[in-house]
Design a protein around this motif. Structure first.
Motif, short mmCIF file in Angstrom:
data_model
loop_
_atom_site.label_atom_id
_atom_site.label_comp_id
_atom_site.label_asym_id
_atom_site.label_seq_id
_atom_site.Cartn_x
_atom_site.Cartn_y
_atom_site.Cartn_z
N LYS A 209 44.57 -24.20 35.36
CA LYS A 209 44.14 -25.57 35.10
C LYS A 209 44.78 -26.48 36.14
O LYS A 209 45.98 -26.44 36.36
N ALA A 210 43.94 -27.28 36.79
CA ALA A 210 44.44 -28.16 37.86
C ALA A 210 43.80 -29.53 37.73
O ALA A 210 42.77 -29.70 37.08
N LYS A 211 44.42 -30.52 38.38
CA LYS A 211 43.92 -31.89 38.35
C LYS A 211 42.96 -32.10 39.52
O LYS A 211 42.58 -31.17 40.22
N ASN A 212 42.59 -33.36 39.76
CA ASN A 212 41.64 -33.67 40.83
C ASN A 212 42.18 -33.29 42.20
O ASN A 212 41.46 -32.84 43.07
N SER A 213 43.48 -33.51 42.40
CA SER A 213 44.14 -33.10 43.63
C SER A 213 45.09 -31.97 43.28
O SER A 213 45.97 -32.13 42.44
N TRP A 214 44.91 -30.80 43.90
CA TRP A 214 45.65 -29.63 43.46
C TRP A 214 46.04 -28.77 44.65
O TRP A 214 45.49 -28.87 45.74
N TYR A 215 47.03 -27.91 44.39
CA TYR A 215 47.50 -27.00 45.43
C TYR A 215 46.77 -25.66 45.33
O TYR A 215 46.28 -25.28 44.27
N ALA A 216 46.73 -24.97 46.46
CA ALA A 216 46.07 -23.66 46.50
C ALA A 216 46.79 -22.75 47.47
O ALA A 216 47.34 -23.20 48.49
N TYR A 217 46.79 -21.46 47.15
CA TYR A 217 47.31 -20.43 48.05
C TYR A 217 46.15 -19.93 48.90
O TYR A 217 45.08 -19.58 48.39
N VAL A 218 46.34 -19.91 50.21
CA VAL A 218 45.30 -19.45 51.13
C VAL A 218 45.30 -17.92 51.14
O VAL A 218 46.23 -17.30 51.64
N ALA A 219 44.24 -17.32 50.57
CA ALA A 219 44.16 -15.87 50.45
C ALA A 219 43.53 -15.22 51.67
O ALA A 219 43.89 -14.10 52.04
N THR A 220 42.54 -15.89 52.28
CA THR A 220 41.95 -15.42 53.54
C THR A 220 41.92 -16.61 54.50
O THR A 220 41.89 -17.76 54.06
N PRO A 221 41.92 -16.38 55.80
CA PRO A 221 42.04 -17.49 56.76
C PRO A 221 40.95 -18.55 56.57
O PRO A 221 39.79 -18.23 56.32
N ILE A 222 41.36 -19.80 56.70
CA ILE A 222 40.41 -20.92 56.71
C ILE A 222 40.09 -21.22 58.17
O ILE A 222 40.95 -21.66 58.93
N LEU A 223 38.85 -20.93 58.57
CA LEU A 223 38.43 -21.22 59.94
C LEU A 223 38.04 -22.69 60.03
O LEU A 223 37.18 -23.16 59.29
N LEU A 224 38.68 -23.40 60.94
CA LEU A 224 38.48 -24.84 61.05
C LEU A 224 37.45 -25.16 62.13
O LEU A 224 37.37 -24.46 63.15
N PRO A 225 36.68 -26.23 61.95
CA PRO A 225 35.68 -26.61 62.96
C PRO A 225 36.35 -27.12 64.22
O PRO A 225 37.52 -27.53 64.20
N PRO A 226 35.63 -27.11 65.36
CA PRO A 226 36.24 -27.52 66.63
C PRO A 226 36.84 -28.92 66.60
O PRO A 226 37.89 -29.16 67.21
N HIS A 227 36.19 -29.86 65.89
CA HIS A 227 36.71 -31.23 65.89
C HIS A 227 38.06 -31.34 65.20
O HIS A 227 38.77 -32.33 65.35
N SER A 228 38.44 -30.30 64.42
CA SER A 228 39.71 -30.36 63.70
C SER A 228 40.91 -30.26 64.63
O SER A 228 42.04 -30.50 64.21
#
Length: 364
Positions: A209-228
Motif C-alpha cells: 500500500k502506497a500513497k500518491n508519491s511513493w518509493y520503488a525498488y528498481v528491479a530491471t534497468p530504467i532506460l531513459l530518453p535522450p533528452h534526460s
C-alpha cells in the motif's frame, strides 16, 4: 488493462549462466577486460531476443532488429498482440517462496541479488551473494591450433540453481504447455522453458500500500530518453533531483536524498550472542552505510547486442537495478508495476517493485 498476469515463463538454466551486461568479452580482449563476471540475471533484451527467436525461427536477420521493432515482431509474428507487456526477469525459490531481485554494483565482489519477503505485512530484504564458477580459456590460432601468446581469459560464470521468472501480461496467444529447450545468454548455454500460472513479484507488488508519491525498488534497468541527459547532468551536479521519463505520460522520477533513504530504511540485525565481545557498529553509522547502497545508480547501458553488426546496441542512460527512486505519477503502484517505466518498457525494462512506508533491511 487487466492487472492479472496472463501467465509466467519459467526459465531454468541447465548449466552455469553467462549473462553479460554490455561491453564485449572474447578471447581477443586482453588487459583489464581479460576477466568477466556474469550477472545473475539476463537483461530484458535477452528475454526479448528469446521471444523474437520463437517468432521468426532464429534467423540471422533477427540480430538486426532494433528494440522498438522487437515489440512489433513479438506482437505480430508470435501472436501476442499489441497489448502484451513483460515484467522481470527475476529469480524465484519455489521451496521458500522467496523472490530474488537483481542488485547491480560496480564491484563484482559484493552481493548481486537481494531476497525480498513479505512477512505479516512487513517487507524485508537482505543482500545475497552469488556463487561463481571460474572458467579459464586460452585463445588458439584458427589454422594451426597453436596458442596465441598472452590471450588467456577468465569468465566467472554464475551458478544458477533457481528458476528465472518472466511475467507475461495481456498476451493474445498463450505459450505452449510443453517444455522447450533453447539457448539463452552468452555462449549459447542451454535452458529449459515452460509456462506456469504463478506470478510472485506481481503478488508482492499488489500487497504493498502506497500513497500518491511513493518509493520503488528498481528491479530491471530504467532506460531513459535522450533528452534526460540534461536532467542527469543537473542531478550529478546536485542542482536538481527530478527526471522526466516520458513513458508512461505524467510520470517522473525523483532521486531521493540520503536523508530520505535513511528515513525509509530500518536496519535489523540478527540476534547476537549476549556474551560476544565483538563491538557493535554504531546504529546511525550502519543506517547511513546501508542507505548509501540504495542510492540511485546511473550508468550508460546498451539494451542488447546487435549480432549482425557484432557490436553492442547504442548506449542509453539508465537507472540500474538496486536503486531506490521516488515516483511521481497519476497511476497507482500496481498499474505502474504492470506497465513499467521508461523506454521499451513493454519488453520488461523499467520493472519497479513499490515499497511500503518502511523498508526493513536484514543484516546477515
Amino acid at each position: 488493462m487487466s492487472f492479472q498476469a496472463t501467465y509466467s515463463l519459467v526459465i531454468r538454466p541447465l548449466h552455469f549462466a553467462s549473462f553479460r551486461w554490455g561491453g564485449s568479452f572474447t578471447p581477443l580482449v586482453t588487459g583489464p577486460a581479460a576477466i568477466a563476471f556474469s550477472e545473475p540475471l539476463p537483461m530484458p533484451s535477452t528475454i526479448a531476443g528469446l521471444l523474437a527467436g520463437e517468432a521468426v525461427g532464429y534467423k540471422p536477420s533477427q540480430g538486426r532488429v532494433p528494440p522498438e521493432e522487437l515489440e512489433k515482431l513479438i506482437a505480430e509474428k508470435l501472436g501476442f498482440g499489441d497489448k502484451f507487456a513483460l515484467r522481470g526477469p527475476y529469480i524465484y525459490d519455489e521451496d521458500t517462496e522467496t523472490v530474488y531481485l537483481h542488485y547491480w554494483d560496480r564491484s563484482p565482489t559484493r552481493g548481486r541479488l537481494v531476497a525480498v519477503e513479505l512477512v505479516e505485512g512487513e517487507l524485508g530484504i537482505s543482500f545475497q551473494n552469488v556463487d561463481y564458477h571460474q572458467h579459464t580459456g586460452i585463445a588458439l590460432n584458427n589454422t594451426c591450433k597453436s596458442v596465441i601468446r598472452g590471450l588467456i581469459y577468465t569468465q566467472m560464470l554464475a551458478k544458477q540453481d533457481k528458476p528465472i521468472i518472466v511475467e507475461v501480461y495481456g498476451a493474445a496467444k498463450t505459450w505452449p504447455n510443453e517444455k522447450i529447450v533453447r539457448k539463452l545468454g552468452g555462449e549459447g548455454r542451454i535452458a529449459v522453458i515452460e509456462k506456469t500460472n504463478i506470478a510472485p513479484l506481481y503478488k508482492l507488488a499488489t500487497s504493498i500500500k502506497a500513497k500518491n508519491s511513493w518509493y520503488a525498488y528498481v528491479a530491471t534497468p530504467i532506460l531513459l530518453p535522450p533528452h534526460s541527459t540534461k536532467d542527469l547532468a543537473r542531478i550529478l551536479e546536485e542542482k536538481d533531483r527530478v527526471i522526466e521519463v516520458g513513458e508512461p505520460p505524467n510520470t517522473r522520477i525523483a532521486i531521493p536524498t540520503l536523508k530520505e533513504l535513511e528515513d525509509l530504511i530500518e536496519v535489523r540485525e540478527k540476534q547476537r550472542d549476549s556474551h560476544s565481545t565483538r563491538r557493535r557498529e554504531d546504529t546511525r553509522e550502519k543506517l547511513a552505510k546501508t542507505a548509501k547502497r540504495f542510492r540511485a545508480k546511473i550508468a550508460l547501458l546498451s539494451p542488447g547486442y546487435d549480432m549482425a553488426a557484432n557490436m553492442p546496441r547504442p548506449l542509453h542512460p539508465a537507472i540500474m537495478p538496486g536503486s531506490i527512486v521516488k515516483i511521481e505519477t497519476t497511476l497507482n503502484p500496481q498499474q505502474l508495476y504492470q506497465e513499467g517505466i521508461g523506454l521499451h518498457r513493454k519488453l520488461g525494462w523499467g520493472t519497479l517493485l513499490p515499497l511500503p512506508e518502511k523498508l526493513v533491511v536484514k543484516q546477515q
